[in-house]
Enzyme design. Structure first.
Site, short mmCIF file in Angstrom:
data_model
loop_
_atom_site.label_atom_id
_atom_site.label_comp_id
_atom_site.label_asym_id
_atom_site.label_seq_id
_atom_site.Cartn_x
_atom_site.Cartn_y
_atom_site.Cartn_z
N LYS A 79 -1.23 -6.76 7.23
CA LYS A 79 -0.73 -7.72 5.93
C LYS A 79 -0.35 -9.20 6.66
CE LYS A 79 0.39 -3.85 3.20
NZ LYS A 79 1.45 -3.09 2.48
N GLY A 143 5.00 -6.71 7.31
CA GLY A 143 4.63 -7.27 6.23
C GLY A 143 5.20 -6.66 4.90
N ALA A 144 5.17 -5.50 4.64
CA ALA A 144 5.47 -4.75 3.66
C ALA A 144 7.19 -4.76 3.63
CB ALA A 144 5.19 -3.23 3.63
#
Length: 270
Positions: A79, A143-144
Site C-alpha cells: 500500500k 499502510g493499513a
C-alpha cells in the site's frame, strides 16, 4: 444455458480489475467485487494477481499498461510502495502516505485513494458504536495502520498508542497525526491494554498459521473492542483470544466489506 448463466462468462469485451498482493490467496475481494459488477449488469471481473516482493517494481508497470484494466486494489504489503506509480493522489491517501485503490482515468493516467481507515471505523461503529472519546491501542504503522489511525483520529478518539516493530514508522505516523488531530493524545511505545477501549491489529501478524498474537497482551477487559485487519476464513489468534476474554470482535472481512460501496463509487462502478 440461461441468460443469467451466460452473462457470467468472461469474454473479449470484459473489463478487468485486479487485486495485487503477496499473498493474495486469502482475499475474498475477487468474489465480492465480481458479484457486485454482475449485479449491476457490468461486464467486468476482479482477479487476484500474486506479485512477489522481488518482482513488484518490474511487474506493476506491465500490469498497469494492460488496455482492458480499469482499476487496481492493493493489499499487503504494497500500500505504501504503490504510491510511486500513482499520477494523482487524492487527499486521504496523501494524508496516510499509502493507497489501496487506483482507477484509470480517460486520459490513461492513474488516480489513487485509501479506503482502509474508513472501512475499519465503519466496521467498528457497526459492531460496537461510535469511536469518539475512546482510547485506542493500534499495532502496526504501515499502510493499513496509517489509514486506520488517521480515520480514528478524525473520528474523534481521545487517545491513541502506536506500536510497530519499526519504531521509526510509529514515530512518523504520530507526527502526521499530531497535525491532523491535535486534540488526540498520542503515544508511541510497546503494546499495552491498560486503559484502552479499542485494540486494532493493523499488522500482518496472524496471516500465517504459525503466527501467534501480534504482541504479549495478557487478559483483555471484556469492554475492549478488538479488531484485526487480517483476512482469514477462520478467526485469527488475536480474535480467538479476544473472544475468550469476552470482548466484541471485528474481523478483517468486515473492514473489507465496509469499503466495498465506497470503492465501487471510486471506480465509477456503483
Amino acid at each position: 444455458m440461461t441468460k443469467s448463466e451466460s452473462s457470467r462468462i468472461v469474454d473479449g469485451a470484459t473489463r478487468l480489475y485486479c487485486i495485487i498482493g503477496d499473498p493474495v490467496a486469502q482475499t475474498g475481494s475477487p468474489r465480492v467485487f465480481s458479484e457486485r459488477f454482475r449485479a449491476a449488469g457490468r461486464n467486468a471481473v476482479l482477479v487476484p494477481f500474486h506479485v512477489p516482493a522481488a518482482a513488484f517494481e518490474s511487474a506493476v508497470p506491465g500490469i498497469m499498461a494492460l488496455g482492458n484494466l480499469d482499476g487496481i486494489i492493493v493489499t499487503v504489503p504494497y500500500k505504501q510502495r504503490m504510491l510511486q506509480f500513482v499520477d494523482h493522489i487524492l487527499p486521504t491517501a496523501q494524508k496516510v502516505g499509502a493507497v489501496n485503490a487506483l482507477r484509470r482515468e480517460a486520459d490513461g493516467q492513474w488516480t489513487g485513494d485509501m479506503f482502509d481507515g474508513r472501512g475499519m471505523v465503519r466496521a467498528i461503529t457497526t459492531r460496537a458504536g461510535a469511536v469518539a472519546g475512546r482510547n485506542v491501542m493500534l499495532i502496526g504503522a504501515g499502510g493499513a495502520g496509517s489509514a486506520i489511525a488517521c480515520a480514528l483520529a478524525e473520528a474523534g478518539v481521545a487517545s491513541m498508542t502506536l506500536c510497530d516493530v519499526d519504531a521509526r514508522k510509529a514515530r512518523m505516523l504520530a507526527a502526521r497525526l499530531a497535525v491532523i488531530a491535535p486534540a488526540c493524545t498520542l503515544r508511541v511505545g510497546p503494546a499495552t491494554t491498560e486503559g484502552i477501549d479499542v485494540l486494532v491489529n493493523a499488522s500482518p501478524v496472524g496471516m500465517n498459521p504459525q503466527d501467534g498474537l501480534p504482541a504479549p497482551l495478557g487478559t483483555l477487559a471484556p469492554h475492549v473492542v478488538v479488531a484485526d485487519v487480517v483476512v482469514l476464513e477462520d478467526e485469527t489468534p488475536l480474535l480467538r483470544h479476544a473472544r475468550a476474554c469476552g470482548c466484541a470482535t471485528v474481523r478483517g472481512q468486515e473492514m473489507t466489506l465496509a469499503q466495498v460501496d465506497a470503492m465501487l463509487a471510486f471506480f465509477g462502478a456503483a
